[in-house]
Design a protein around this motif. Structure first.
Motif, PDB file in Angstrom:
ATOM      1  N   LEU A  59      -3.316  11.236  -1.616  1.00  0.00           N
ATOM      2  CA  LEU A  59      -2.521  10.537  -1.915  1.00  0.00           C
ATOM      3  C   LEU A  59      -1.349  10.121  -1.240  1.00  0.00           C
ATOM      4  CD1 LEU A  59      -1.883  11.648  -5.898  1.00  0.00           C
ATOM      5  CD2 LEU A  59      -3.425   9.403  -4.823  1.00  0.00           C
ATOM      6  N   SER A  60      -1.044  11.366  -0.245  1.00  0.00           N
ATOM      7  CA  SER A  60      -0.322  10.594   1.187  1.00  0.00           C
ATOM      8  C   SER A  60      -0.149   9.633   2.008  1.00  0.00           C
ATOM      9  CB  SER A  60      -0.214  11.984   1.686  1.00  0.00           C
ATOM     10  OG  SER A  60      -0.769  12.082   2.929  1.00  0.00           O
ATOM     11  N   ALA A  61      -1.565   9.125   1.805  1.00  0.00           N
ATOM     12  CA  ALA A  61      -1.815   7.452   2.005  1.00  0.00           C
ATOM     13  C   ALA A  61      -1.522   6.595   1.327  1.00  0.00           C
ATOM     14  CB  ALA A  61      -3.467   7.995   2.642  1.00  0.00           C
ATOM     15  N   LEU A  62      -0.956   7.109   0.214  1.00  0.00           N
ATOM     16  CA  LEU A  62      -1.258   5.699  -0.877  1.00  0.00           C
ATOM     17  C   LEU A  62       0.196   5.469  -1.017  1.00  0.00           C
ATOM     18  CD1 LEU A  62      -4.212   6.036  -3.073  1.00  0.00           C
ATOM     19  CD2 LEU A  62      -4.093   4.491  -1.820  1.00  0.00           C
ATOM     20  N   ARG A  63       0.535   4.350  -1.602  1.00  0.00           N
ATOM     21  CA  ARG A  63       2.230   4.210  -1.924  1.00  0.00           C
ATOM     22  C   ARG A  63       1.522   3.452  -3.827  1.00  0.00           C
ATOM     23  NH1 ARG A  63       2.915   6.598   1.228  1.00  0.00           N
ATOM     24  NH2 ARG A  63       3.942   6.429   2.844  1.00  0.00           N
ATOM     25  N   VAL A  64       2.411   3.244  -4.601  1.00  0.00           N
ATOM     26  CA  VAL A  64       2.230   3.055  -5.456  1.00  0.00           C
ATOM     27  C   VAL A  64       3.358   1.373  -6.440  1.00  0.00           C
ATOM     28  CG1 VAL A  64       3.095   4.334  -6.715  1.00  0.00           C
ATOM     29  CG2 VAL A  64       1.236   3.364  -7.776  1.00  0.00           C
ATOM     30  N   ALA A  83      -0.361  -1.316  -9.351  1.00  0.00           N
ATOM     31  CA  ALA A  83      -0.743  -1.757  -7.834  1.00  0.00           C
ATOM     32  C   ALA A  83      -0.771  -0.716  -6.872  1.00  0.00           C
ATOM     33  CB  ALA A  83      -0.338  -2.790  -6.816  1.00  0.00           C
ATOM     34  N   PHE A  84      -2.210  -0.228  -6.748  1.00  0.00           N
ATOM     35  CA  PHE A  84      -2.446   1.032  -5.162  1.00  0.00           C
ATOM     36  C   PHE A  84      -2.032  -0.060  -3.611  1.00  0.00           C
ATOM     37  CE2 PHE A  84      -3.587   3.121  -9.582  1.00  0.00           C
ATOM     38  CZ  PHE A  84      -2.323   4.002  -9.029  1.00  0.00           C
ATOM     39  N   PHE A  85      -1.771   0.708  -3.157  1.00  0.00           N
ATOM     40  CA  PHE A  85      -1.829   0.206  -1.177  1.00  0.00           C
ATOM     41  C   PHE A  85      -1.533   1.225  -0.412  1.00  0.00           C
ATOM     42  CE2 PHE A  85       1.584  -1.791  -3.565  1.00  0.00           C
ATOM     43  CZ  PHE A  85       2.838  -1.321  -3.411  1.00  0.00           C
ATOM     44  N   PRO A  86      -2.100   1.180   0.670  1.00  0.00           N
ATOM     45  CA  PRO A  86      -1.869   2.179   1.334  1.00  0.00           C
ATOM     46  C   PRO A  86      -0.083   1.377   2.041  1.00  0.00           C
ATOM     47  CG  PRO A  86      -2.829   0.003   2.787  1.00  0.00           C
ATOM     48  CD  PRO A  86      -3.000   0.011   0.637  1.00  0.00           C
ATOM     49  N   PRO A  87       1.027   2.406   3.135  1.00  0.00           N
ATOM     50  CA  PRO A  87       1.933   1.779   3.607  1.00  0.00           C
ATOM     51  C   PRO A  87       1.493   0.769   4.077  1.00  0.00           C
ATOM     52  CG  PRO A  87       1.694   4.001   4.143  1.00  0.00           C
ATOM     53  CD  PRO A  87      -0.113   3.797   3.563  1.00  0.00           C
TER      54      PRO A  87
END
Lengths: 147, 81
Positions: free
Chosen positions: B48-53, B73-77
Motif C-alpha cells: 500500500l505504500s506504493a498506492l494512493r487513493v 480510485a486507486f493509483f500509483p504516486p
C-alpha cells in the motif's frame, strides 16, 4: 485564470504571447515548459501520459487557487497534455503574471512542484524493448515541504 | 460504488473500472475485500505504500471512511509535470 487539459499539442510561443498581451496590471510574466526527455540510452520512442478525467481538472484548479492565494498574481495559465508524445515534444506549460517578478517566479515553481505529485497524471515510457511506468521520485515529494 | 484504477494498478487488475456492492466502512476494509477476491487484486494491493487513493476525486488515505462516497480510485504516486 485558464486551466486546460488536452490531448492536442499547443503552441508555446502563441500561448505565451496571448497570455502576456492580455495583462494590463502585470509587469512580469514567467513561463515554464516541460518537454519529453529522452532516456539515458536515447531509445525512447514515445511517452504515454494517462490521467484521471475529472479529478485532473479539480486538482489543477485547487493548485492554481492555492498559488493565487499565496502570491499576488494578476493571472495564471496551466496547459497539460495527455496521450502519446515523442522526445522533445511539449508536455505542459505554466505561465504566471504579477506586478513584480518575484511573485511570478515563486508561483511558477510552486505550481510545478505541486503539479508533479498532486495532479493525477502518470507517465509511461515506451522503447523497442517494452514499456515502463515512470516511478515517482522521493525528491518530488520532498520538494513540497519547502512551501 | 464505482471503483476506478489507473496506470499499473489498472494493468495489474486488468480493468479500468468496476461497480461493486460492498459493506466496507473504510478504504482499508475495501482493500481487504478486493485482496480476498482474486490473486490479481492481491498482487495489485500487496504494497500500500506504493498506492494512493482518491475518494470522489479528492486525494485521501486508507483509513478514511467510505460513508457517502460514490467513487473510489486507486493509483500509483502521480508523475505529472
Amino acid at each position: 485564470m485558464r486551466i486546460q487539459v488536452q490531448d492536442a499539442a499547443f503552441d508555446l510561443g502563441a500561448e505565451t504571447e496571448r497570455f502576456a498581451k492580455a495583462q494590463d496590471a502585470a509587469g512580469a510574466v514567467v513561463t515554464f515548459t516541460g518537454i519529453v526527455r529522452n532516456n539515458a540510452d536515447g531509445t525512447l520512442k514515445c511517452m504515454r501520459i494517462e490521467h484521471y478525467p475529472g479529478m485532473t481538472e479539480k486538482a489543477l484548479q485547487k493548485i492554481a487557487d492555492q498559488a493565487q492565494e499565496r502570491w499576488d498574481l494578476t493571472d495564471l495559465l496551466i496547459i497539460h497534455r495527455h496521450g502519446d508524445m515523442v522526445p522533445g515534444e511539449m508536455i505542459m506549460m505554466v505561465a504566471t503574471a504579477s506586478k513584480h517578478r518575484l511573485h511570478a517566479f515563486e508561483a511558477a515553481e510552486y505550481l510545478m512542484d505541486y503539479l508533479k505529485s498532486r495532479a493525477p497524471f502518470w507517465k509511461k515510457e515506451m522503447t523497442a524493448d517494452g514499456a515502463e511506468w515512470v516511478a515517482a521520485k522521493d525528491s518530488d515529494e520532498d520538494a513540497l515541504s519547502r512551501w | 460504488m464505482n471503483v476506478v484504477y489507473f496506470a499499473w494498478v489498472r494493468e495489474r487488475i486488468g480493468l479500468p473500472k468496476e461497480k461493486l456492492s460492498t459493506n466496507a466502512k473504510t478504504v482499508m476494509e475495501l482493500v481487504e475485500e478486493l485482496r480476498a477476491r482474486e490473486e490479481r487484486y492481491a498482487v495489485a494491493f500487496s504494497d500500500l505504500s506504493a498506492l494512493r487513493v482518491a475518494l470522489d476525486q479528492e486525494l485521501s488515505d486508507f483509513d478514511a471512511s467510505l460513508n457517502g462516497v460514490t467513487e473510489v480510485a486507486f493509483f500509483p504516486p502521480m508523475t505529472g509535470g
